[in-house]
Design a protein around this motif. Structure first.
Motif, short mmCIF file in Angstrom:
data_model
loop_
_atom_site.label_atom_id
_atom_site.label_comp_id
_atom_site.label_asym_id
_atom_site.label_seq_id
_atom_site.Cartn_x
_atom_site.Cartn_y
_atom_site.Cartn_z
N CYS A 96 0.81 -1.22 0.00
CA CYS A 96 0.00 0.00 0.00
C CYS A 96 0.84 1.27 0.00
CB CYS A 96 -0.94 0.00 1.21
SG CYS A 96 -2.11 -1.37 1.17
N PHE A 106 0.05 3.96 -2.62
CA PHE A 106 -1.18 4.70 -2.33
C PHE A 106 -0.93 5.75 -1.25
CE2 PHE A 106 -2.74 0.65 -4.00
CZ PHE A 106 -3.60 1.10 -4.99
N GLU A 161 0.73 8.69 -2.74
CA GLU A 161 -0.24 9.48 -3.48
C GLU A 161 -1.03 10.39 -2.53
OE1 GLU A 161 -4.12 8.62 -6.26
OE2 GLU A 161 -2.52 7.12 -6.21
N PRO A 194 -10.60 10.91 -2.53
CA PRO A 194 -10.49 9.70 -3.35
C PRO A 194 -9.16 8.96 -3.14
CG PRO A 194 -11.32 11.49 -4.68
CD PRO A 194 -10.90 12.08 -3.37
N ALA A 195 -8.08 9.69 -3.02
CA ALA A 195 -6.77 9.05 -2.80
C ALA A 195 -6.74 8.37 -1.43
CB ALA A 195 -5.65 10.08 -2.90
N GLU A 222 -9.35 7.19 0.20
CA GLU A 222 -10.21 6.01 0.10
C GLU A 222 -9.48 4.85 -0.56
OE1 GLU A 222 -13.83 7.02 -1.88
OE2 GLU A 222 -14.63 8.09 -0.15
N ASP A 223 -8.71 5.15 -1.60
CA ASP A 223 -7.92 4.10 -2.25
C ASP A 223 -6.92 3.48 -1.29
OD1 ASP A 223 -9.26 4.48 -4.62
OD2 ASP A 223 -7.67 5.69 -5.55
N TYR A 224 -6.29 4.33 -0.48
CA TYR A 224 -5.31 3.83 0.49
C TYR A 224 -5.99 2.94 1.53
CZ TYR A 224 -1.94 3.82 4.30
OH TYR A 224 -1.09 3.43 5.29
N GLU A 243 -8.76 1.28 1.17
CA GLU A 243 -9.19 0.05 0.51
C GLU A 243 -8.01 -0.91 0.35
OE1 GLU A 243 -11.25 -2.93 -1.43
OE2 GLU A 243 -11.93 -1.33 -0.13
N CYS A 244 -6.85 -0.38 0.04
CA CYS A 244 -5.66 -1.21 -0.07
C CYS A 244 -5.34 -1.88 1.27
CB CYS A 244 -4.47 -0.38 -0.54
SG CYS A 244 -2.95 -1.33 -0.71
#
Length: 103
Positions: free
Chosen positions: A14, A17, A20, A41-42, A44-46, A48-49
Motif C-alpha cells: 500500500c 497509495f 499518493e 479519493p486518494a 479512500e484508495d489507500y 481500501e488497499c
C-alpha cells in the motif's frame, strides 16, 4: 502502517497509495478544507488497499446473488430427501444376502 516497509523488508503493497495521499496533501495544503476534500479519493484508495472492505462487500453481494439465483432455479433431477436418507440401501436385503453368499 505508512513506513513503507512490508513484512518481508521491501516496500509494502500500500506504500504507493500512501505516497499518493501525501502528495495530494502537499499540493493542496494551502487551500484549507477544500484542499482536503480533493484528497478524499486518494485516501479512500489507500484505506481500501489496507482493509479490502469494498472488495469484501462486493464479494458478499455476488455470493448472495448466486445463492438467490440458485434457489430460483433448482437443479434438474435433484435427489429427493428419501433417496438421500436411504442412500439406495433400504429394501435391498436380497441383493446384500447374495453378495455376502458369494464371499
Amino acid at each position: 502502517m505508512a513506513s513503507g516497509y512490508g513484512n518481508n523488508g521491501g516496500r509494502s503493497r500500500c506504500y504507493p497509495f500512501w505516497q499518493e495521499v501525501l502528495g495530494c496533501y502537499v499540493v493542496n495544503s494551502g487551500e484549507g478544507e477544500s484542499g482536503k476534500k480533493k484528497c478524499v479519493p486518494a485516501l479512500e484508495d489507500y484505506h481500501e488497499c489496507l482493509h479490502h472492505r469494498k472488495e469484501a462487500l462486493r464479494t458478499m453481494k455476488m455470493q448472495a446473488a448466486y445463492r438467490k439465483a440458485e434457489a430460483a432455479h433448482p437443479r434438474e433431477n435433484a435427489p429427493k430427501a428419501e433417496q438421500i436418507r436411504s442412500l439406495g440401501l433400504l429394501g435391498k436385503e436380497e441383493e446384500a444376502a447374495n453378495v455376502l453368499a458369494q464371499r
